[in-house]
Design an enzyme around this catalytic site. Sequence first.
Site, short mmCIF file in Angstrom:
data_model
loop_
_atom_site.label_atom_id
_atom_site.label_comp_id
_atom_site.label_asym_id
_atom_site.label_seq_id
_atom_site.Cartn_x
_atom_site.Cartn_y
_atom_site.Cartn_z
N LYS A 48 7.71 -0.53 -10.61
CA LYS A 48 8.26 -1.07 -9.36
C LYS A 48 7.95 -2.56 -9.24
CE LYS A 48 9.96 2.67 -7.36
NZ LYS A 48 11.41 2.82 -7.07
N SER B 249 7.79 0.18 -3.50
CA SER B 249 6.69 1.06 -3.10
C SER B 249 5.46 0.26 -2.74
CB SER B 249 6.38 2.00 -4.28
OG SER B 249 5.15 2.66 -4.08
N TYR C 288 3.90 3.94 -12.92
CA TYR C 288 4.95 4.03 -11.90
C TYR C 288 4.94 2.78 -11.01
CZ TYR C 288 6.98 5.12 -7.35
OH TYR C 288 7.69 5.04 -6.17
#
Length: 353
Positions: free
Chosen positions: A164, A135, A160
């Site tokens: 990643k 991402s 989050y």
Amino acid sequence: MSDNKCILVTGGAGYIGSHTVVELVNAGYDPVVIDNCANAVRASENGRPGSIKRIEKIVDKKIIYYDIDLLNKAALDDLFAKHSFIAVIHFAGLKAVGESIEIPIEYYKVNICGTLNLIECMKKYQVSNLVFSSSATVYGTPQYLPIDENHTVGSCTNPYGKSKYFIEEILRDVGKAEKDWNIILLRYFNPVGSHKSGLIGEDPQGTPNNLMPYVAQVAIGRRSQLSIFGGDYDTPDGTGVRDYIHVVDLALGHIAALKKVSTKCGLKVYNLGTGKGYSVLDMVRGMEKASGKKIPYKIVDRRDGDVGSCYAEVTLAQTELGWKSDRNLEEMCEDLWRWQTKNPKGFQTDNSS
């Protein structure tokens, strides 16, 4: 099934995963999907996700699907023993930025531990080609624009994004230690739109975390108005600017990445975006044009962690993968509106028979 074309797709019932499964079949691959449906609505029969049933209708082919959680190492081991995969596309994981702030431990456990289990099974069964769904959140606050792959990473603003980033670092270390591994890290910007058929699309549960599903729900009357967080950014119209990419273009980026890992490329990193920045109001106007509806909105305070502008430099993917985004803002909005109108209740809408 032709084992020499067999691709494992983790999280293949989700938004990006389902569109990628369609393009895998179109490109002649044999996808095997696993998903625990944490981010997908189940169908009412046989425990198969609604998205998988819709994919089968699009491609006119049965999709092999297993209800497997990556934290279940024994089930994952059985899967690898059953199929001879030539590569893995790894989408599976929790993905809501706001939720990750509320339950960070769950995000680290699911996203990181699940990936470790996957890597261990791949090593055991000598599957060494991996495309990872990363991402643009790994870049944190942009230090310059457009953001290229050499931009510093790790200053993530939420768990989050950190998950990643941590997985990227793990995969870098795997690539250094395991010289026969070929790994591509794909850093997505903002996927929108849906398949032309209107059969599959983004189906958020509860309040949408992303802008465009919310805008579409306002347009169709499920929500009364849109709240725009911040109208005083240093952008052309004061609202936040992002790089929105059609989900089918994004899916095709994974097909290009699969071809790249087959060339023994080692570890590579690519941005997947359009290279263009669209403001929130640009997106609202685009959906108004596609839907023929006026979309009421109000400007509210900025959210913590939001930045004014973020968009990609995409030359590297064009040069090395031979891939670029082809679908414009108008097509993104038209396809999203088709999905929304045909599926007012998402995959729970009974129109797939």
